[in-house]
Design a protein around this motif. Structure first.
Motif, PDB file in Angstrom:
ATOM      1  N   ARG A 135       0.860  -1.177   0.000  1.00 15.11           N
ATOM      2  CA  ARG A 135       0.000   0.000   0.000  1.00 15.11           C
ATOM      3  C   ARG A 135       0.901   1.233   0.000  1.00 15.11           C
ATOM      4  NH1 ARG A 135       0.016  -1.069   5.738  1.00 15.11           N
ATOM      5  NH2 ARG A 135       0.416   0.855   6.920  1.00 15.11           N
ATOM      6  N   ILE A 136       0.481   2.259  -0.676  1.00 19.25           N
ATOM      7  CA  ILE A 136       1.232   3.510  -0.715  1.00 19.25           C
ATOM      8  C   ILE A 136       0.292   4.594  -0.221  1.00 19.25           C
ATOM      9  CG2 ILE A 136       2.568   5.105  -2.135  1.00 19.25           C
ATOM     10  CD1 ILE A 136       3.054   2.860  -4.098  1.00 19.25           C
ATOM     11  N   GLU A 137       0.484   5.003   1.024  1.00 19.74           N
ATOM     12  CA  GLU A 137      -0.422   5.966   1.637  1.00 19.74           C
ATOM     13  C   GLU A 137      -0.225   7.382   1.107  1.00 19.74           C
ATOM     14  OE1 GLU A 137      -0.555   5.890   5.841  1.00 19.74           O
ATOM     15  OE2 GLU A 137      -1.141   3.765   5.958  1.00 19.74           O
ATOM     16  N   HIS A 138       1.002   7.695   0.695  1.00 17.40           N
ATOM     17  CA  HIS A 138       1.293   9.047   0.204  1.00 17.40           C
ATOM     18  C   HIS A 138       2.023   8.943  -1.140  1.00 17.40           C
ATOM     19  CE1 HIS A 138       0.269  10.437   4.260  1.00 17.40           C
ATOM     20  NE2 HIS A 138       1.092   9.522   4.721  1.00 17.40           N
ATOM     21  N   PRO A 139       1.301   8.641  -2.212  1.00 18.65           N
ATOM     22  CA  PRO A 139       1.958   8.409  -3.515  1.00 18.65           C
ATOM     23  C   PRO A 139       2.712   9.620  -4.049  1.00 18.65           C
ATOM     24  CG  PRO A 139      -0.440   8.536  -3.749  1.00 18.65           C
ATOM     25  CD  PRO A 139      -0.159   8.457  -2.292  1.00 18.65           C
ATOM     26  N   VAL A 140       2.205  10.822  -3.787  1.00 16.65           N
ATOM     27  CA  VAL A 140       2.909  12.027  -4.271  1.00 16.65           C
ATOM     28  C   VAL A 140       4.249  12.175  -3.563  1.00 16.65           C
ATOM     29  CG1 VAL A 140       2.824  14.542  -4.443  1.00 16.65           C
ATOM     30  CG2 VAL A 140       0.758  13.198  -4.881  1.00 16.65           C
ATOM     31  N   TRP A 141       4.253  11.955  -2.242  1.00 18.51           N
ATOM     32  CA  TRP A 141       5.498  12.004  -1.489  1.00 18.51           C
ATOM     33  C   TRP A 141       6.449  10.896  -1.917  1.00 18.51           C
ATOM     34  CZ3 TRP A 141       7.636  15.567   1.560  1.00 18.51           C
ATOM     35  CH2 TRP A 141       6.821  16.576   2.093  1.00 18.51           C
ATOM     36  N   LEU A 143       6.719   9.546  -4.925  1.00 17.67           N
ATOM     37  CA  LEU A 143       7.338   9.953  -6.188  1.00 17.67           C
ATOM     38  C   LEU A 143       8.331  11.096  -5.973  1.00 17.67           C
ATOM     39  CD1 LEU A 143       4.238   9.818  -8.579  1.00 17.67           C
ATOM     40  CD2 LEU A 143       6.187   8.249  -8.530  1.00 17.67           C
ATOM     41  N   ALA A 144       7.993  12.001  -5.038  1.00 20.29           N
ATOM     42  CA  ALA A 144       8.891  13.126  -4.758  1.00 20.29           C
ATOM     43  C   ALA A 144      10.215  12.634  -4.184  1.00 20.29           C
ATOM     44  CB  ALA A 144       8.219  14.098  -3.791  1.00 20.29           C
ATOM     45  N   TRP A 216       8.067   6.094   5.025  1.00 18.25           N
ATOM     46  CA  TRP A 216       6.898   6.827   5.523  1.00 18.25           C
ATOM     47  C   TRP A 216       5.887   7.056   4.403  1.00 18.25           C
ATOM     48  CZ3 TRP A 216       5.039  11.533   3.873  1.00 18.25           C
ATOM     49  CH2 TRP A 216       3.999  12.084   4.624  1.00 18.25           C
ATOM     50  N   ALA A 217       6.375   7.347   3.187  1.00 20.18           N
ATOM     51  CA  ALA A 217       5.474   7.574   2.061  1.00 20.18           C
ATOM     52  C   ALA A 217       4.638   6.336   1.748  1.00 20.18           C
ATOM     53  CB  ALA A 217       6.274   7.994   0.822  1.00 20.18           C
TER      54      ALA A 217
END
Length: 256
Positions: A135-141, A143-144, A216-217
């Protein structure tokens, strides 16, 4: 020369990406196979005894560390070899005499190396999904961090490529410094599992912050604050930019 030489940048970038396609077995397939072996060994051997870490199944917990391990080593390798090979063959002087600035040269080589690393990271992520539920809770983070880390260590690799006097030195820092720091940086464990003294010592390892921010992301859990991770990454990026600027200003290993 005035203006931005986009055609020159694109030509170098395309040449480097073409080399990536020619060596796809070494550049892409090998890291994927290595990652799969990590899952088989660590996931089966250790995962059967350690079910969860910070509430995350162990097999999934090691995914960000494995991606970061490949990302760091490949970013260094791609960028260092990309700029060292023209120095080795002597074609660097053709580049230096071409109507292209140092900045444009840097954008082309680092951009190509970072692109390869991002592709590799996404491929390893896709490979990992076959072994464990992710699971990726913060996909934008996510990728960043992926992009920022790729650019930062591609810059570091560019520095190594200018500094190295031989092919042996190209592998010196990745093998003797980066890989050990990654293994000791919480790639396969949480630093909270360490004794207090060693936990404090580990916090001086910069790779800890890269892996922890990336993890964390994915899972929303971290041993250190995510903003500390972001600050550490940006700080190392700033140092690399300053070193490259000095190398270009002095012509270090470029004009002699």
């Amino acid at each position: 020369m005035s203006g931005f030489n986009s055609r020159g940048v694109w030509a170098i970038y395309r040449f480097e990406m073409a080399r990536f396609k020619r060596t796809v077995g070494q550049s892409l397939v090998t890291p994927v196979i290595t990652t799969s072996l990590y899952f088989i060994v660590f996931g089966a051997a250790i995962g059967s005894r350690m079910q969860e870490v910070n509430g995350v199944p162990y097999g999934a917990f090691i995914v960000p560390g494995l991606i970061m391990l490949s990302l760091l080593t490949q970013s260094l390798s791609n960028a260092s070899f990309g700029i060292y090979f023209p120095r080795f063959t002597g074609t660097i002087y053709e580049l230096l005499s071409a109507p292209i600035s140092y900045l444009e040269l840097l954008i082309a080589y680092v951009g190509a190396a970072a692109t390869k690393s991002v592709i590799l990271g996404l491929v390893i992520l896709a490979t990992a999904s076959f072994f464990v539920p992710l699971r990726i809770e913060h996909p934008v983070w996510m990728l960043a961090f992926l992009l920022l880390t790729s650019i930062t260590f591609s810059l570091f690799g560019f520095i190594i490529g200018l500094w190295a006097k031989g092919f042996e030195q190209l592998q010196l820092i990745p093998m003797l410094v980066i890989t050990p720091l990654t293994f000791l940086g919480g790639a396969f464990y949480s630093i909270e599992m360490l004794p207090p003294l060693w936990r404090q010592v580990t916090l001086f390892n910069p790779v800890v912050y890269l892996i922890d921010g990336f993890r964390w992301a994915f899972f929303g859990t971290a041993d250190v604050g995510v903003f500390w991770s972001l600050a550490a990454t940006c700080g190392f990026l700033a140092v690399c930019v300053a070193v490259v600027a000095w190398m270009f200003r002095t012509g270090y290993r470029l004009k002699n």
